[in-house]
Design an enzyme around this catalytic site. Sequence first.
Site, short mmCIF file in Angstrom:
data_model
loop_
_atom_site.label_atom_id
_atom_site.label_comp_id
_atom_site.label_asym_id
_atom_site.label_seq_id
_atom_site.Cartn_x
_atom_site.Cartn_y
_atom_site.Cartn_z
N ASP A 1 51.55 -39.58 98.33
CA ASP A 1 52.32 -40.83 98.35
C ASP A 1 53.25 -40.87 99.55
OD1 ASP A 1 51.15 -41.64 96.03
OD2 ASP A 1 52.72 -40.87 94.73
N ASP B 1 55.25 -40.25 93.56
CA ASP B 1 55.64 -38.92 93.11
C ASP B 1 54.77 -37.83 93.71
OD1 ASP B 1 53.44 -39.74 91.73
OD2 ASP B 1 54.38 -39.71 89.75
N ASP C 1 55.20 -46.99 89.98
CA ASP C 1 54.18 -46.22 89.27
C ASP C 1 54.25 -46.55 87.80
OD1 ASP C 1 53.05 -44.73 91.21
OD2 ASP C 1 54.42 -43.03 91.02
P1 ATP Z 1 50.55 -43.12 87.96
O1 ATP Z 1 49.90 -43.37 89.25
O2 ATP Z 1 51.05 -44.32 87.28
O3 ATP Z 1 51.55 -42.00 87.96
P2 ATP Z 1 48.47 -41.49 86.79
O4 ATP Z 1 49.26 -40.33 86.33
O5 ATP Z 1 47.41 -41.97 85.89
O6 ATP Z 1 49.35 -42.74 87.00
P3 ATP Z 1 47.24 -39.85 88.71
O7 ATP Z 1 48.14 -38.72 88.44
O8 ATP Z 1 46.79 -40.14 90.08
O9 ATP Z 1 47.87 -41.18 88.19
O10 ATP Z 1 45.98 -39.63 87.78
C1 ATP Z 1 44.80 -40.39 87.94
C2 ATP Z 1 43.85 -40.10 86.80
O11 ATP Z 1 43.46 -38.72 86.84
C3 ATP Z 1 44.49 -40.27 85.44
O12 ATP Z 1 44.36 -41.58 84.97
C4 ATP Z 1 43.70 -39.31 84.59
O13 ATP Z 1 42.50 -39.90 84.14
C5 ATP Z 1 43.37 -38.20 85.53
N1 ATP Z 1 44.33 -37.09 85.38
C6 ATP Z 1 45.68 -37.15 85.40
N2 ATP Z 1 46.24 -35.95 85.26
C7 ATP Z 1 45.22 -35.08 85.16
C8 ATP Z 1 45.13 -33.65 85.02
N3 ATP Z 1 46.22 -32.89 84.96
N4 ATP Z 1 43.92 -33.10 84.94
C9 ATP Z 1 42.82 -33.86 85.02
N5 ATP Z 1 42.83 -35.18 85.15
C10 ATP Z 1 44.00 -35.80 85.22
#
Ligand code: ATP
Length: 911
Positions: A656, A652, A342
């Site tokens: 997943d 995480d 990730d």
């Molecule tokens: P990774 O997969 O590397 O952990 P990530 O945190 O970007 O990355 P996700 O948690 O799936 O992956 O988030 C996907 C997208 O959703 C993010 O790029 C962001 O634009 C949006 N996002 C993340 N956290 C929030 C939140 N708490 N509220 C609203 N939108 C969010």
Amino acid sequence: MSGGEASGPRAGRPAAGAHHHGLPAHEAVLLWESDADRGLGGEEAAERLERFGRNVLPARSSGGLLRRVLRQFHHPLVHVLVIAGVITAALREYLDSTVIFGVVLVNALIGFVQESRAEAALEGLRAMVRTTATVVRDGRRRRVPSADLVPGDLVMVEAGVKVPADVRLLRAAELRTDESSLTGESVPVPKDEVVLDPRTPVADRRNMLHSGTLVTAGRGAGIVVATGPETELGQIHRLVGAAETLATPLTAKLAAFSRVLTVVILALAAVTFAAGVVRGQEAVRTFTAAVALAVGAIPEGLPAAVTITLAIGVARMAGRRAVVRRMPAVETLGSTTVICADKTGTLTENQMTVRSVWTPDAVFDVTGVGYAPDGALHARDGTVVSAGTSQALWWCLLAGAACNDAVLTRRDGGWDLVGDPTEAAMRVVAGKGGMGTADVSERRPRVDTVPFSSERQFMATLHREAGGGHLVLAKGAVERILDLCTGQMGVDGGIRPLDRGTIAAAVEDLASDGLRVLATAALPSAAPDAFAARPLPRSLVFTGLQAMLDPPRPAATAAVRACRSAGIAVKMITGDHAVTASAVADRIGLLEQPGPGKGEVLTGAELTALSDHAYPGAVDGARVFARVSPEQKLHLVQALQARGQIVTMTGDGVNDAPALRQADIGVAMGRSGTQVAEDAADMVLTDDDFATIEAAVEEGRGVFDNLTKFIVWTLPTNMGEGLVVLAAILFGATLPILPAQILWINMTTAVALGLMLAFEPKEAGVMVRPPRDPARPLLTGALVVRVLLVSALLVAGSWWLFTWERDTGATLPEARTAAVNLFVAVELFYVFSCRSLTRSAWRLGPFGNRWIIGGILAQTAGQLALTYLPAMNHLFRTAPISGGAWLRIFALAALATLVVALDKRLRHHFV
Ligand code: ATP
């Protein structure tokens, strides 16, 4: 128990089967004298903890002490020894039978101690993986160890957590749980707070959350009604996280191998005995020889030593913050060919700070780093501005801060976060713009939520205004938010047509600096039932972008480089935007040709568009996967595995779990990850750091090396002993070593010399050679040759020495003592050679492994005692030997060592 009350805080333990699901939620709260908003008071909780006990299930006992001791005698080899001991006693060979029974006891003692230590180590590992629960006490949300929960506690759950106790729900939003651990039903069940018929069976109690089940979606809050053994889980005595054993495919294979070997050797011994008797040899002598053959040739220490080496490997990995949950992972780690990691939190710090706020009419830079509210918003001309300077800015900050579940509290000069760092950053920037809790929450209480999920990629909330009106706020991935918007907000709050082109250019610009960009939207005057329709209708107004910095982890770059040189491909998988992802990937040295469109960066949409034929090749070649959904992660793993890769994958989130299970090694995040992911993982990183995976792979390779070293060291002894005895029987010659002496050699050298190889530090080159092919046998051709060579040297050497001593006038005990000492001397020198499978013993330096030095001293003392102490002479039929005999022993041992060194030199390549 007081009165006729079935349960309650004054009633002692809550009664089993109390029908909380049949009570309205507020009555359950009353029954437990709690508060649906403020939870219990801290003192009351402490007092209840005292009264009800900790929220843990009784440890699975591995049997009473006696049972555990007795279990040590339950091995085929021990049975053989016991039978041999009984028969030798019947034959009035009391000394032999004393030694044999002595060995049985010592063996059992060592087994018992090792088993207890290994269990304690695993117990310790389990404790390293945190289990905490979010509770509200004294009106404040906080995390407490799950073991400290008490009945009456108000707990909050969200997607990803393991339910910590039995809970009567008070509130639920899109809540679903996987109750398969309790009911066997694997489809997630929806949950809400409605009152149910008291006769509803456990599996259908949808207003209850049961301890040990997993929350797969949504959020909820409820009152704890049963803890520890009183929970449904406790009632049916099913333990969560069934006790791990130290078994792996390799230990199973080796144990099976030793069992087969035992049977074969016993049969051989029986046949030899029969043949000897038929040929008219003395029965007692032949029997003794057959016993010697059996005890000598069986590699009794092998399975135990392998388990111990693995256990030491696990402890070393834990020392480097990688907790192994399933033992086979230790073996597989060394074979990993691809690591899919990730981005957020693994390759980066997951310490978000908003650096820039973009609104359709103006851009604002933000100063200050971290969660402290120090810093300000600056307009492009450098002046400090507050949120009110532009309506778009005000709504953008409000959406970021109010559509938000993060809780930041000041602690010890720093800031403590419960929740998501992305949300924490958005709350902090609102504070820097002058927005306080009055603006964010008090004046506009939240009435409904569309929770964030990785699939949905946004979050939306419905709020009630003081004047009675309603408003909707949303934040999330830019594409998702724009899909919900019909217009964009101006400085004065006016609504204009959405200008997607300009917004996309701004996102591109911010993301190319590696910033994570989220969009915000609002609907200032909404209907009270705005959330009734799902999916949400396209009705919002785009208010702006917030771009946040998430610095790459300092150790990530070096770890990526180390993986490369170890022949391991590293791929980044992220839900984030392709431009942000590729900028971060470039910064940590993951890309060769940075920028999208070059085949190294693929987005989820591009993956979907690929043909089945092109998919595996494209996946194998790419290094960054952006905007990837959890299901796509599963397909990525499968495609890589289909191309013969051994995949280690991090995850995480709740979704997943399938990818983690599919991967050869699933890695969960101990700090920020969910318990659902942890449940599916083979390994948990306690610091979430990518560098830790690299360290674990390195340790995994080291463990495998050490296992091989032990096996290469131990096999020649057994083979040599077996062959010497077999030859003696076949030729009708006197036994050069007696059964008791063979037992002495096997027991003492395995403990004092062989086991010390398990402590061998990793060799310098472990991370510059290619991954191990799992299909390759444990012992390569070259190592088999070495084992045979050393066995042959042992047989020839001991036979020659024994004959020489006899021919030059030594007594039988003296000649045997010389042969025994030769065996031990060769093993003692050979253990140095085994410290490295490829490099010569001299290159390693003699003091690299202090354990071996200690072992050698102990073994030497043991040999001197065996040779010179009258009591030992009596017991083992040994006798003091001359200086000349010692010289011959050392000359032969040195010669053997030289031959092994020569063999290594001739095959100067990795084996
Ligand atoms: P990774 O997969 O590397 O952990 P990530 O945190 O970007 O990355 P996700 O948690 O799936 O992956 O988030 C996907 C997208 O959703 C993010 O790029 C962001 O634009 C949006 N996002 C993340 N956290 C929030 C939140 N708490 N509220 C609203 N939108 C969010």
